[in-house]
Scaffold this motif. Sequence first.
Motif, short mmCIF file in Angstrom:
data_model
loop_
_atom_site.label_atom_id
_atom_site.label_comp_id
_atom_site.label_asym_id
_atom_site.label_seq_id
_atom_site.Cartn_x
_atom_site.Cartn_y
_atom_site.Cartn_z
N SER A 109 0.54 -60.19 -41.23
CA SER A 109 0.19 -60.90 -40.00
C SER A 109 0.55 -62.38 -40.03
CB SER A 109 -1.32 -60.76 -39.73
OG SER A 109 -2.07 -61.32 -40.80
N LEU A 110 1.18 -62.84 -41.11
CA LEU A 110 1.54 -64.26 -41.20
C LEU A 110 2.77 -64.56 -40.35
CD1 LEU A 110 0.99 -67.01 -42.54
CD2 LEU A 110 2.59 -66.34 -44.33
N ALA A 111 2.66 -65.64 -39.56
CA ALA A 111 3.78 -66.13 -38.75
C ALA A 111 4.45 -64.96 -38.01
CB ALA A 111 4.77 -66.87 -39.65
N SER A 112 5.77 -64.82 -38.14
CA SER A 112 6.50 -63.74 -37.46
C SER A 112 6.98 -62.68 -38.46
CB SER A 112 7.71 -64.31 -36.71
OG SER A 112 8.59 -64.99 -37.60
N HIS A 113 6.28 -62.54 -39.58
CA HIS A 113 6.69 -61.56 -40.59
C HIS A 113 6.68 -60.13 -40.03
CE1 HIS A 113 5.77 -64.29 -44.32
NE2 HIS A 113 6.52 -64.87 -43.41
N CYS A 114 5.67 -59.81 -39.23
CA CYS A 114 5.59 -58.46 -38.66
C CYS A 114 6.79 -58.19 -37.76
CB CYS A 114 4.29 -58.30 -37.88
SG CYS A 114 4.07 -56.66 -37.11
N LYS A 138 9.20 -55.73 -32.90
CA LYS A 138 10.14 -56.76 -32.48
C LYS A 138 9.82 -57.32 -31.10
CE LYS A 138 14.02 -54.80 -35.11
NZ LYS A 138 15.36 -54.15 -35.01
N LYS A 139 9.10 -56.55 -30.31
CA LYS A 139 8.79 -56.96 -28.94
C LYS A 139 7.47 -57.73 -28.82
CE LYS A 139 11.07 -52.69 -27.42
NZ LYS A 139 10.89 -51.40 -26.70
N VAL A 140 6.74 -57.86 -29.95
CA VAL A 140 5.44 -58.53 -29.93
C VAL A 140 5.64 -60.05 -29.96
CG1 VAL A 140 3.26 -58.87 -31.17
CG2 VAL A 140 4.31 -56.59 -31.05
N ALA A 141 4.95 -60.76 -29.08
CA ALA A 141 5.11 -62.21 -29.01
C ALA A 141 4.46 -62.91 -30.20
CB ALA A 141 4.50 -62.73 -27.72
N ARG A 142 3.30 -62.43 -30.64
CA ARG A 142 2.58 -63.11 -31.70
C ARG A 142 1.67 -62.12 -32.43
NH1 ARG A 142 1.78 -68.52 -32.63
NH2 ARG A 142 -0.08 -69.15 -33.78
N ALA A 143 1.72 -62.13 -33.75
CA ALA A 143 0.86 -61.25 -34.54
C ALA A 143 -0.55 -61.83 -34.63
CB ALA A 143 1.43 -61.07 -35.95
N SER A 144 -1.52 -60.96 -34.90
CA SER A 144 -2.89 -61.41 -35.07
C SER A 144 -3.52 -60.64 -36.22
CB SER A 144 -3.70 -61.20 -33.78
OG SER A 144 -3.73 -59.83 -33.42
N SER A 145 -4.71 -61.05 -36.63
CA SER A 145 -5.38 -60.42 -37.77
C SER A 145 -6.89 -60.55 -37.63
CB SER A 145 -4.92 -61.08 -39.08
OG SER A 145 -5.32 -62.44 -39.12
#
Length: 204
Positions: A109-114, A138-145
């Motif tokens: 979930s760090l930065a754009s690693h996902c 690839k289509k996700v704007a921002r990961a979360s956790s």
Amino acid sequence: IQIEMYQSLISLLALAAYVNAGTPHIIDVGEGGALTFSPDSLTAAVGDTLEFHFYSGSGGHSVASSTLESPCVPAPDAFFSGFLKADTTGDTTFVVNVTSTDPIWYYCSLASHCQAGMVGVVNPPSGKSITDYTDAAKKVARASSPATMTGGVLTSINEAAESTTVGASSSGSGGPATTTTGTGASATGVQASPTSSTSTGATP
């Protein structure tokens, strides 16, 4: 001192409940600086354990469980390791107990690693593969956790020694070769209560 010894004993007992259950499956996180989980797809039985061994080289990493329908977003009962910088040995380990043969999709979930493809799956369903999750991520704007570590045990396991016992692909049987509980280790059970999500983007 007595309180610290008591906490350490609780952590040790919690870890033992995880690693003595079944076959340990070793998953390397960020080894060699790559934004990968290796292997990124495997099959596990109920009672097995997932050992996420964290490496340094590309900054910190995490592992959180998700769903195929909502990639890069924690599942309602997600496990989450927290953000770990680790080192070059891969000894820093997050252990999760497998309680079901249902698919377990997971990601960093760090930065754009996902979004960059740092994802994996345990027990992929028929007709689906890690590629399906990667393409959706690839289509996700921002990961979360989740807000805090949950659903597993944070500890230290010597992967090099363990690999000679259970095999580098975790296909054998037996427990960790060398295990010590890390500071602040905790266990909540993989079927964790839902936690609020927090977006991530900064280096931990």
